[in-house]
Write an enzyme that holds these catalytic residues in place. Structure first.
Site, PDB file in Angstrom:
ATOM      1  N   GLY A   1      44.531 -16.255 101.228  1.00 24.60           N
ATOM      2  CA  GLY A   1      44.454 -16.457  99.789  1.00 24.60           C
ATOM      3  C   GLY A   1      43.728 -17.652  99.248  1.00 24.60           C
ATOM      4  O   GLY A   1      43.513 -17.721  98.028  1.00 24.60           O
TER       5      GLY A   1
ATOM      6  N   GLU B   1      46.497 -16.131 107.311  1.00 24.27           N
ATOM      7  CA  GLU B   1      45.477 -15.094 107.491  1.00 24.27           C
ATOM      8  C   GLU B   1      44.334 -15.270 106.506  1.00 24.27           C
ATOM      9  O   GLU B   1      44.150 -14.451 105.603  1.00 24.27           O
ATOM     10  CB  GLU B   1      46.097 -13.717 107.204  1.00 24.27           C
ATOM     11  CG  GLU B   1      47.222 -13.331 108.097  1.00 24.27           C
ATOM     12  CD  GLU B   1      48.084 -12.246 107.489  1.00 24.27           C
ATOM     13  OE1 GLU B   1      48.000 -11.986 106.263  1.00 24.27           O
ATOM     14  OE2 GLU B   1      48.849 -11.653 108.239  1.00 24.27           O
ATOM     15  N   PRO B   2      43.537 -16.313 106.636  1.00 22.37           N
ATOM     16  CA  PRO B   2      42.422 -16.479 105.710  1.00 22.37           C
ATOM     17  C   PRO B   2      41.302 -15.472 105.976  1.00 22.37           C
ATOM     18  O   PRO B   2      40.967 -15.200 107.127  1.00 22.37           O
ATOM     19  CB  PRO B   2      41.939 -17.901 106.009  1.00 22.37           C
ATOM     20  CG  PRO B   2      42.354 -18.151 107.430  1.00 22.37           C
ATOM     21  CD  PRO B   2      43.630 -17.382 107.632  1.00 22.37           C
ATOM     22  N   GLY B   3      40.769 -14.907 104.919  1.00 23.02           N
ATOM     23  CA  GLY B   3      39.611 -14.021 105.046  1.00 23.02           C
ATOM     24  C   GLY B   3      38.453 -14.621 104.281  1.00 23.02           C
ATOM     25  O   GLY B   3      37.487 -15.150 104.832  1.00 23.02           O
ATOM     26  N   ARG B   4      38.597 -14.601 102.942  1.00 20.76           N
ATOM     27  CA  ARG B   4      37.539 -15.065 102.051  1.00 20.76           C
ATOM     28  C   ARG B   4      37.050 -16.481 102.413  1.00 20.76           C
ATOM     29  O   ARG B   4      35.848 -16.728 102.477  1.00 20.76           O
ATOM     30  CB  ARG B   4      38.086 -15.058 100.613  1.00 20.76           C
ATOM     31  CG  ARG B   4      37.025 -15.237  99.553  1.00 20.76           C
ATOM     32  CD  ARG B   4      37.671 -15.443  98.170  1.00 20.76           C
ATOM     33  NE  ARG B   4      38.691 -14.477  97.860  1.00 20.76           N
ATOM     34  CZ  ARG B   4      38.501 -13.337  97.197  1.00 20.76           C
ATOM     35  NH1 ARG B   4      37.300 -13.020  96.762  1.00 20.76           N
ATOM     36  NH2 ARG B   4      39.505 -12.520  96.960  1.00 20.76           N
TER      37      ARG B   4
ATOM     38  N   ARG C   1      32.233  -5.993  93.113  1.00 16.09           N
ATOM     39  CA  ARG C   1      33.261  -6.940  92.673  1.00 16.09           C
ATOM     40  C   ARG C   1      33.206  -7.286  91.190  1.00 16.09           C
ATOM     41  O   ARG C   1      34.230  -7.549  90.572  1.00 16.09           O
ATOM     42  CB  ARG C   1      33.249  -8.208  93.537  1.00 16.09           C
ATOM     43  CG  ARG C   1      33.646  -7.916  94.998  1.00 16.09           C
ATOM     44  CD  ARG C   1      33.911  -9.179  95.807  1.00 16.09           C
ATOM     45  NE  ARG C   1      35.111  -9.857  95.374  1.00 16.09           N
ATOM     46  CZ  ARG C   1      35.154 -10.930  94.608  1.00 16.09           C
ATOM     47  NH1 ARG C   1      34.026 -11.489  94.180  1.00 16.09           N
ATOM     48  NH2 ARG C   1      36.291 -11.467  94.247  1.00 16.09           N
TER      49      ARG C   1
ATOM     50  N   TYR D   1      36.557  -6.396  89.306  1.00 19.45           N
ATOM     51  CA  TYR D   1      37.387  -7.556  88.937  1.00 19.45           C
ATOM     52  C   TYR D   1      36.757  -8.443  87.869  1.00 19.45           C
ATOM     53  O   TYR D   1      37.325  -9.477  87.527  1.00 19.45           O
ATOM     54  CB  TYR D   1      37.647  -8.451  90.163  1.00 19.45           C
ATOM     55  CG  TYR D   1      37.985  -7.724  91.439  1.00 19.45           C
ATOM     56  CD1 TYR D   1      39.142  -6.960  91.548  1.00 19.45           C
ATOM     57  CD2 TYR D   1      37.147  -7.796  92.546  1.00 19.45           C
ATOM     58  CE1 TYR D   1      39.457  -6.304  92.724  1.00 19.45           C
ATOM     59  CE2 TYR D   1      37.463  -7.144  93.737  1.00 19.45           C
ATOM     60  CZ  TYR D   1      38.616  -6.389  93.813  1.00 19.45           C
ATOM     61  OH  TYR D   1      38.918  -5.751  94.977  1.00 19.45           O
TER      62      TYR D   1
ATOM     63  N   CYS E   1      23.652   5.498  88.987  1.00 17.71           N
ATOM     64  CA  CYS E   1      23.648   6.243  87.734  1.00 17.71           C
ATOM     65  C   CYS E   1      24.927   5.997  86.970  1.00 17.71           C
ATOM     66  O   CYS E   1      25.801   6.866  86.902  1.00 17.71           O
ATOM     67  CB  CYS E   1      23.529   7.721  88.028  1.00 17.71           C
ATOM     68  SG  CYS E   1      21.837   8.158  88.299  1.00 17.71           S
ATOM     69  N   GLU E   2      25.037   4.803  86.436  1.00 14.73           N
ATOM     70  CA  GLU E   2      26.279   4.428  85.772  1.00 14.73           C
ATOM     71  C   GLU E   2      26.016   3.148  84.996  1.00 14.73           C
ATOM     72  O   GLU E   2      25.548   2.164  85.590  1.00 14.73           O
ATOM     73  CB  GLU E   2      27.315   4.235  86.891  1.00 14.73           C
ATOM     74  CG  GLU E   2      28.639   3.807  86.429  1.00 14.73           C
ATOM     75  CD  GLU E   2      29.780   4.219  87.378  1.00 14.73           C
ATOM     76  OE1 GLU E   2      29.608   5.130  88.209  1.00 14.73           O
ATOM     77  OE2 GLU E   2      30.832   3.604  87.248  1.00 14.73           O
TER      78      GLU E   2
HETATM   79  N1  LLP Z   1      46.546 -11.155 104.360  1.00 11.58           N
HETATM   80  C1  LLP Z   1      46.847 -10.096 103.610  1.00 11.58           C
HETATM   81  C2  LLP Z   1      48.098  -9.383 103.852  1.00 11.58           C
HETATM   82  C3  LLP Z   1      45.985  -9.683 102.595  1.00 11.58           C
HETATM   83  O1  LLP Z   1      46.307  -8.644 101.844  1.00 11.58           O
HETATM   84  C4  LLP Z   1      44.774 -10.383 102.372  1.00 11.58           C
HETATM   85  C5  LLP Z   1      43.852  -9.960 101.343  1.00 11.58           C
HETATM   86  C6  LLP Z   1      44.486 -11.474 103.208  1.00 11.58           C
HETATM   87  C7  LLP Z   1      45.396 -11.846 104.176  1.00 11.58           C
HETATM   88  C8  LLP Z   1      43.217 -12.271 103.057  1.00 11.58           C
HETATM   89  O2  LLP Z   1      43.174 -12.923 101.833  1.00 11.58           O
HETATM   90  P1  LLP Z   1      41.948 -13.929 101.498  1.00 11.58           P
HETATM   91  O3  LLP Z   1      42.110 -15.143 102.362  1.00 11.58           O
HETATM   92  O4  LLP Z   1      40.698 -13.206 101.816  1.00 11.58           O
HETATM   93  O5  LLP Z   1      42.104 -14.198 100.063  1.00 11.58           O
HETATM   94  N2  LLP Z   1      38.821  -7.122  97.476  1.00 11.58           N
HETATM   95  C9  LLP Z   1      39.338  -8.290  96.786  1.00 11.58           C
HETATM   96  C10 LLP Z   1      40.253  -9.091  97.643  1.00 11.58           C
HETATM   97  C11 LLP Z   1      41.411  -8.293  98.153  1.00 11.58           C
HETATM   98  C12 LLP Z   1      42.307  -9.111  99.011  1.00 11.58           C
HETATM   99  C13 LLP Z   1      43.146  -8.216  99.811  1.00 11.58           C
HETATM  100  N3  LLP Z   1      44.037  -8.887 100.686  1.00 11.58           N
HETATM  101  C14 LLP Z   1      38.168  -9.131  96.313  1.00 11.58           C
HETATM  102  O6  LLP Z   1      37.027  -8.715  96.526  1.00 11.58           O
HETATM  103  O7  LLP Z   1      38.357 -10.182  95.712  1.00 11.58           O
END
Ligand code: LLP
Length: 431
Positions: A248, A290-293, A330, A334, A360-361
């Site tokens: 997050g 669990e960092p993704g972004r 995105r 959002y 086409c939108e």
């Molecule tokens: N763990 C869980 C259970 C999650 O649902 C998520 C993201 C993460 C970790 C990773 O979160 P992050 O560190 O990336 O914020 N598609 C949306 C974001 C959806 C996030 C879904 N879950 C966007 O493009 O902003």
């Protein structure tokens, strides 16, 4: 600049990870996803270092593969020593086929099918993050049938609003993820799991949302989680040995976004956690997030070629590109903000355009009201910054457009990680 991997040459040409963006577009074609591998590795090391400093050797950041899932990402994660959060057999297969070890995969998802559960058990996935009671029963049956004792974390919903976009906030009581603490259901969930013979309850999981900048959110989450851990020990006599606080942390999409000091935030979480645990007389569990972004977003840039310029006097002007909502949905989903740069600006005069795609939108806008050189013309290259997270992974074939390739940048070189989709790939499914 937005991030130190985005710079300009003396003649104004845009550089990403030190490489000329126009030259990359000439070589690999557009639309094009660029990924700065050196930046991804720096971000991984930042997390590992911060975890080690605050929690010791066994603490583990898990890369949330949903942000960008393709083989090369998992090879990098294996080399950098990160665990992986996967949400589907597709993500698990991608990781395993890249040689990523199954035991370091944490399997997420609020709607795991019987086939999903069997698939993950048969591949030796290290840990299930169980979202709900139905999944628990299914997992017990499948594990028993295989004579396995499956490690799990139980996903609970702490009831915290992270003040981010509604669609990506997941911690409030009434969301579809996890089991809420407030209603008493989380306690029953833990009780049920502890009573299952083939399930080994290692710990708790929660995730409150994405793009979180509010410093207080994780601290309040810690308070709630420790409160619940103490309640469980009181009521069920059980002490959890792992705690996963989800992902997050927010990133900078524009100069208006704050610069997040993640190591400092993690140190604060650690201090708060240790205080609350000491007050409750509980031991420090193994710490996971669990960092993704925040691992991949600033490693990404998308490059487009301008197809047309449309000026509607008295209204607005568009720069129409060869990409769009198919490679970056995105803004449509959002209202997400992005920084948009011309790859080879010329002339002093600037103008305001909506950067549009070719679907086409009318809603197919990548970013509204951006400033670009007024002389921007067909054939120019336009870069959208910070597209490393949730762009490639959310791309679609709407209007039967083919998905762009992912080109990695490493030490001044570029190489292909995902090739450009061809219409034959899409047609291969049609009978
Ligand atoms: N763990 C869980 C259970 C999650 O649902 C998520 C993201 C993460 C970790 C990773 O979160 P992050 O560190 O990336 O914020 N598609 C949306 C974001 C959806 C996030 C879904 N879950 C966007 O493009 O902003």
């Amino acid at each position: 600049m937005l991030c130190d991997n985005i710079t300009r040459a003396a003649d104004g040409a845009l550089l990403f990870a030190g490489q000329d963006v126009n030259a990359l577009a000439d070589r690999w074609g557009t639309p094009l996803y660029l990924m700065d591998e050196d930046r991804i590795r720096l971000n991984c090391r930042m997390y590992r270092g911060a975890f080690r400093a605050s929690f010791g050797e066994d603490a583990l950041p898990l890369y949330a593969g949903k942000a960008a899932s393709f083989r090369q990402m998992y090879r990098i994660m294996a080399e950098e020593g990160l665990g992986v959060d996967a949400v589907s057999p597709g993500e698990i297969s991608t990781a395993l086929s890249a040689g990523y070890p199954a035991e370091n995969i944490y399997f997420h998802g609020d709607g795991k099918t019987e086939a999903d559960v069997a698939f993950a058990l048969d591949r030796g996935v290290g840990c299930f993050i169980v979202d709900n009671g139905d999944e628990l029963i299914s997992l017990q049956e499948h594990a028993a049938a295989r004579g396995l004792h499956q490690k799990v974390l139980l996903r609970i919903t702490p009831g915290i609003d992270p003040h981010t976009y509604h669609a990506i906030s997941t911690g409030a009581v009434d969301v579809k993820f996890g089991v809420p603490v407030e209603t008493g259901q989380a306690m029953e969930f833990v009780r049920a799991a502890l009573g299952m013979k083939n399930i080994e309850v290692a710990g708790l999981h929660c995730h409150v949302g994405s793009m979180v900048f509010d410093e207080d959110v994780f601290l309040r989450t810690v308070d709630l989680m420790v409160g619940f851990m103490a309640d469980v020990r009181g009521e069920l006599g059980f002490v959890f040995r792992e705690l996963n606080l989800g992902g997050g942390y927010g990133v900078r999409y524009t100069d208006d976004d704050p610069m997040a000091d993640i190591p400092a935030r993690i140190a604060e979480v650690a201090a708060r956690l240790k205080t609350r645990l000491a007050e409750a007389d509980l031991p420090l569990p193994r710490f996971l997030m669990e960092p993704g972004r925040s691992i991949v977003a600033d490693a990404g840039m998308t490059v487009y070629t301008v197809c047309s310029i449309k000026r509607i006097p008295g209204y607005k002007s568009y720069v129409i590109t060869d990409g769009g909502m198919t490679d970056n949905p995105r803004y449509c989903l959002y209202g997400a903000a992005y920084t948009v740069l011309h790859a080879a600006p010329r002339g002093r005069l600037r103008a305001i355009f909506d950067l549009a795609g070719r679907c086409c939108e009318s809603g197919d806008i990548i970013q509204p009201a951006i400033s670009l050189p007024a002389a921007t013309a067909r054939g120019d290259r336009i870069a959208v910054c910070t597209t490393g997270a949730y762009n490639y992974s959310m791309a679609s074939n709407y209007n039967r457009f083919c998905r762009p390739p992912v080109v990695m940048l490493r030490g001044g070189e570029s190489y292909l990680a995902v090739r450009r989709e061809r219409i034959e790939d899409v047609l291969a499914l049609d009978l």
